[in-house]
Write a protein that holds these residues in place. Structure first.
Motif, mmCIF file in Angstrom:
data_model
loop_
_atom_site.group_PDB
_atom_site.id
_atom_site.type_symbol
_atom_site.label_atom_id
_atom_site.label_comp_id
_atom_site.label_asym_id
_atom_site.label_seq_id
_atom_site.Cartn_x
_atom_site.Cartn_y
_atom_site.Cartn_z
ATOM 1 N N GLN A 120 80.346 -11.111 -72.282
ATOM 2 C CA GLN A 120 81.271 -9.992 -72.433
ATOM 3 C C GLN A 120 82.299 -10.035 -71.305
ATOM 4 O O GLN A 120 81.931 -10.084 -70.129
ATOM 5 C CB GLN A 120 80.514 -8.658 -72.371
ATOM 6 N N THR A 121 83.554 -10.012 -71.668
ATOM 7 C CA THR A 121 84.614 -10.030 -70.663
ATOM 8 C C THR A 121 84.610 -8.728 -69.872
ATOM 9 O O THR A 121 84.566 -7.640 -70.439
ATOM 10 C CB THR A 121 85.988 -10.214 -71.323
ATOM 11 N N ASN A 123 86.865 -6.769 -67.116
ATOM 12 C CA ASN A 123 88.140 -6.727 -66.412
ATOM 13 C C ASN A 123 87.923 -6.371 -64.949
ATOM 14 O O ASN A 123 86.986 -5.643 -64.600
ATOM 15 C CB ASN A 123 89.063 -5.701 -67.076
ATOM 16 N N ASP A 124 88.806 -6.870 -64.113
ATOM 17 C CA ASP A 124 88.698 -6.641 -62.680
ATOM 18 C C ASP A 124 88.756 -5.146 -62.358
ATOM 19 O O ASP A 124 89.563 -4.407 -62.928
ATOM 20 C CB ASP A 124 89.846 -7.368 -61.967
ATOM 21 N N ALA A 125 87.859 -4.732 -61.463
ATOM 22 C CA ALA A 125 87.866 -3.358 -60.949
ATOM 23 C C ALA A 125 87.777 -2.309 -62.047
ATOM 24 O O ALA A 125 88.373 -1.246 -61.959
ATOM 25 C CB ALA A 125 89.114 -3.121 -60.100
ATOM 26 N N THR A 126 87.008 -2.611 -63.071
ATOM 27 C CA THR A 126 86.901 -1.693 -64.208
ATOM 28 C C THR A 126 85.433 -1.430 -64.534
ATOM 29 O O THR A 126 84.660 -2.372 -64.756
ATOM 30 C CB THR A 126 87.579 -2.302 -65.457
ATOM 31 N N SER A 127 85.055 -0.171 -64.553
ATOM 32 C CA SER A 127 83.707 0.180 -64.945
ATOM 33 C C SER A 127 83.560 -0.050 -66.443
ATOM 34 O O SER A 127 84.201 0.638 -67.243
ATOM 35 C CB SER A 127 83.418 1.649 -64.603
ATOM 36 N N GLY A 170 86.354 -18.783 -62.220
ATOM 37 C CA GLY A 170 87.252 -19.023 -61.102
ATOM 38 C C GLY A 170 86.598 -18.916 -59.744
ATOM 39 O O GLY A 170 87.277 -18.983 -58.712
ATOM 40 N N TYR A 222 80.577 -3.113 -62.942
ATOM 41 C CA TYR A 222 81.877 -3.076 -62.272
ATOM 42 C C TYR A 222 81.979 -4.354 -61.449
ATOM 43 O O TYR A 222 81.122 -4.629 -60.600
ATOM 44 C CB TYR A 222 81.952 -1.846 -61.370
ATOM 45 N N ALA A 226 88.158 -11.808 -56.291
ATOM 46 C CA ALA A 226 89.133 -11.985 -55.219
ATOM 47 C C ALA A 226 90.527 -12.279 -55.764
ATOM 48 O O ALA A 226 91.533 -11.908 -55.157
ATOM 49 C CB ALA A 226 88.683 -13.114 -54.297
ATOM 50 N N ASP A 227 90.597 -12.939 -56.921
ATOM 51 C CA ASP A 227 91.904 -13.281 -57.478
ATOM 52 C C ASP A 227 92.353 -12.301 -58.563
ATOM 53 O O ASP A 227 93.357 -12.519 -59.228
ATOM 54 C CB ASP A 227 91.879 -14.714 -58.039
ATOM 55 N N GLY A 228 91.598 -11.219 -58.751
ATOM 56 C CA GLY A 228 91.994 -10.208 -59.721
ATOM 57 C C GLY A 228 91.846 -10.641 -61.168
ATOM 58 O O GLY A 228 92.380 -9.994 -62.070
ATOM 59 N N SER A 229 91.092 -11.678 -61.417
ATOM 60 C CA SER A 229 90.941 -12.180 -62.780
ATOM 61 C C SER A 229 89.757 -11.511 -63.483
ATOM 62 O O SER A 229 88.976 -10.792 -62.859
ATOM 63 C CB SER A 229 90.709 -13.689 -62.751
ATOM 64 N N THR A 230 89.648 -11.771 -64.763
ATOM 65 C CA THR A 230 88.483 -11.279 -65.491
ATOM 66 C C THR A 230 87.273 -12.136 -65.160
ATOM 67 O O THR A 230 87.399 -13.277 -64.711
ATOM 68 C CB THR A 230 88.708 -11.349 -67.013
ATOM 69 N N GLN B 3 95.915 -7.842 -66.038
ATOM 70 C CA GLN B 3 94.882 -6.825 -65.872
ATOM 71 C C GLN B 3 95.523 -5.477 -65.557
ATOM 72 O O GLN B 3 96.531 -5.393 -64.834
ATOM 73 C CB GLN B 3 93.978 -7.222 -64.702
ATOM 74 N N LEU B 28 89.024 2.952 -63.444
ATOM 75 C CA LEU B 28 89.302 2.363 -64.753
ATOM 76 C C LEU B 28 87.997 2.216 -65.527
ATOM 77 O O LEU B 28 86.953 1.960 -64.928
ATOM 78 C CB LEU B 28 89.968 0.991 -64.579
ATOM 79 N N ASN B 67 97.530 -15.805 -58.079
ATOM 80 C CA ASN B 67 96.153 -15.668 -57.576
ATOM 81 C C ASN B 67 95.302 -16.858 -57.987
ATOM 82 O O ASN B 67 94.468 -17.344 -57.214
ATOM 83 C CB ASN B 67 95.524 -14.380 -58.128
#
Lengths: 251, 111
Positions: A120-121, A123-127, A170, A222, A226-230, B3, B28, B67
Motif C-alpha cells: 500500500q502506497t 504518502n510522505d508525512a500522512t497518517s 529510495g 505515518y 528524507a526525500d519526501g517521496s512515497t 506529494q 494530513l 530530492n
C-alpha cells in the motif's frame, strides 16, 4: 420367686401410662423409653435408604471414605458427572464434565486477525489508514472495511496488536509511527525514529483496552522519508508482513 | 503528482513559514483510499485552497525530483571513510581523484 407369665394380651392398667417391663415402657404400639434401642443390636445393613429421611444426611455424618472409598478414575469423559452445590437453588446438583469445563474455561472470543495482501502506497508525512485485504479469521464478523467493530453483546477487555512493515525503494525512511485508532482518535502509538535513512523499518504495538459494543478500531501508519517521496506498507499474498489482530480476554 | 506534504511546504515557505511539523501544525490523512487531505490546519497562515495547492504542482514535482537526485548523489558519493581515503591519497600524491569523483557524481545526476 421365678415364674413365666404367659398371656395373649397385656393391657395398661392406668390410662395413658402404657406398660413397663424392666424399665422399658411400651405405649400405644411403640417403645417409648429413651435410648431403648441399642445400635449394636441392630442387624448389619438392616437400615436401608427408605428408612432415612430425604435431605437429612449432613457433612458430619460423612467421612473421607465417601470419596476415597470409591474406585479411582484416571480420565474423564465429557458425559461423566460431578457433584456441585447450586448456591442459587441451595441444593446439590450433578453437572457433566463438558458443562463444567465450559463454565470455568471460557474462550478468547470474539477474535480476529487480518493482514495486508498487497503493498500500500504511503504518502510522505500522512497518517494513512492501513488496508488489510485478507482475513485469517473473524469469529464474530466484526471486521469490515479495514475496521474492527466490537460486536453487540461483546463488550469487555480486548488484547489488540498490530505490526507495520514499511519499505522505501529510495532508502530514505527516517520515521514510522504506527497508531491504533479507537473511534477515530489515537488510542496508542508506536514510533520508530532513525538518525540515518533506511530501506526497511517496522512499527509494532499491543495493548489491552476496555471496549464497548460498537467501538471501532483501525490502524494508521505515518511515514517520513528524507526525500519526501512515497513509501509503502508491505503486504503479501501469502505471508503476514503488515497485520492487525485482537481477541477478547476471559474475565 | 507531487506529494501534498511537499506542496504545503512550498505554500508555507512562500507565506513565511519555514518549517512544518506534520504531526501538529498540519495533519494530513489518507483513509485507505489513496486520497490525501488536510485533516487539521493549525498554522497561523490561512489554510490553502485547492487551487492554491494545485498551483504548486510543478514546483512540487521539481523539488521531489531534486530530492531523488540528492538521494542518488548521497549514495554515489560513497561512504565517508572512502571519501577520506581519496582525500588523503590526493594530498599525499598530488592527485585530484576526490574532486574528479564528485564532479562525476554531479554530472551523472544533474538537477
Amino acid at each position: 420367686m421365678s415364674s413365666i407369665v404367659k398371656v395373649d394380651t397385656i393391657q395398661e392398667n392406668t390410662s395413658a401410662n402404657g406398660i413397663t417391663v424392666d424399665g422399658l415402657n411400651i405405649k400405644d404400639s411403640k417403645l417409648v423409653t429413651a435410648n431403648s434401642v441399642v445400635a449394636s443390636n441392630i442387624t448389619a445393613d438392616a437400615i436401608n435408604a427408605t428408612k432415612i429421611a430425604d435431605s437429612s444426611i449432613e457433612n458430619e455424618h460423612l467421612n473421607v471414605l465417601a470419596i476415597t472409598g470409591h474406585t479411582a478414575e484416571t480420565s474423564i469423559a465429557d458425559g461423566d458427572t460431578i457433584l456441585i452445590h447450586d448456591a442459587s437453588a441451595s441444593a446439590l446438583r450433578k453437572m457433566t464434565k463438558a458443562n463444567f469445563v465450559s463454565g470455568i474455561g471460557g474462550t478468547n472470543t470474539p477474535s480476529f486477525l487480518a493482514r495486508a495482501n498487497t503493498n500500500q502506497t504511503i504518502n510522505d508525512a500522512t497518517s494513512t489508514q492501513i488496508v488489510f485485504g485478507t482475513e485469517y479469521y473473524d469469529t464474530a464478523n466484526g471486521f469490515a472495511s479495514n475496521t474492527y467493530t466490537i460486536p453487540s453483546g461483546q463488550a469487555g477487555k480486548y488484547h489488540l496488536y498490530f505490526y507495520i512493515d514499511a519499505y522505501d525503494a529510495g532508502d530514505s525512511l527516517v520515521r514510522l509511527i504506527g497508531s491504533l485508532y479507537k473511534n477515530g482518535s489515537t488510542a496508542m502509538e508506536s514510533t520508530s525514529f532513525f538518525s540515518e535513512v533506511n530501506n526497511r523499518v517496522f512499527s509494532s504495538g499491543s495493548i489491552v483496552l476496555d471496549l464497548s459494543a460498537g467501538d471501532t478500531l483501525k490502524i494508521h501508519g505515518y511515514l517520513d522519508t528524507a526525500d519526501g517521496s512515497t513509501s509503502a506498507a508491505v503486504g503479501d499474498s501469502s505471508e503476514a508482513h503488515t497485520y492487525f489482530g485482537g481477541y477478547k480476554l476471559i474475565e | 503528482m507531487a506529494q501534498l506534504s511537499k506542496k504545503i511546504k512550498l505554500y508555507a515557505a512562500a507565506n513565511g513559514v519555514a518549517n512544518i511539523d506534520f504531526r501538529s501544525d498540519v495533519m494530513l490523512q489518507d483513509d485507505g483510499d489513496g486520497v490525501v487531505y488536510i485533516k487539521e490546519w493549525n498554522l497561523d497562515i490561512a489554510e490553502p485552497t485547492v487551487e492554491q495547492i494545485a498551483s504548486y504542482e510543478t514546483a512540487g514535482n521539481a523539488a521531489e525530483a531534486n530530492n531523488v537526485i540528492d538521494a542518488t548523489r548521497r549514495t554515489e558519493y560513497l561512504s565517508l571513510d572512502k571519501q577520506m581515503e581519496m582525500i588523503y591519497k590526493d594530498q599525499k600524491n598530488g592527485t585530484t581523484t576526490f574532486k574528479d569523483h564528485c564532479d562525476k557524481v554531479r554530472s551523472d545526476n544533474p538537477k
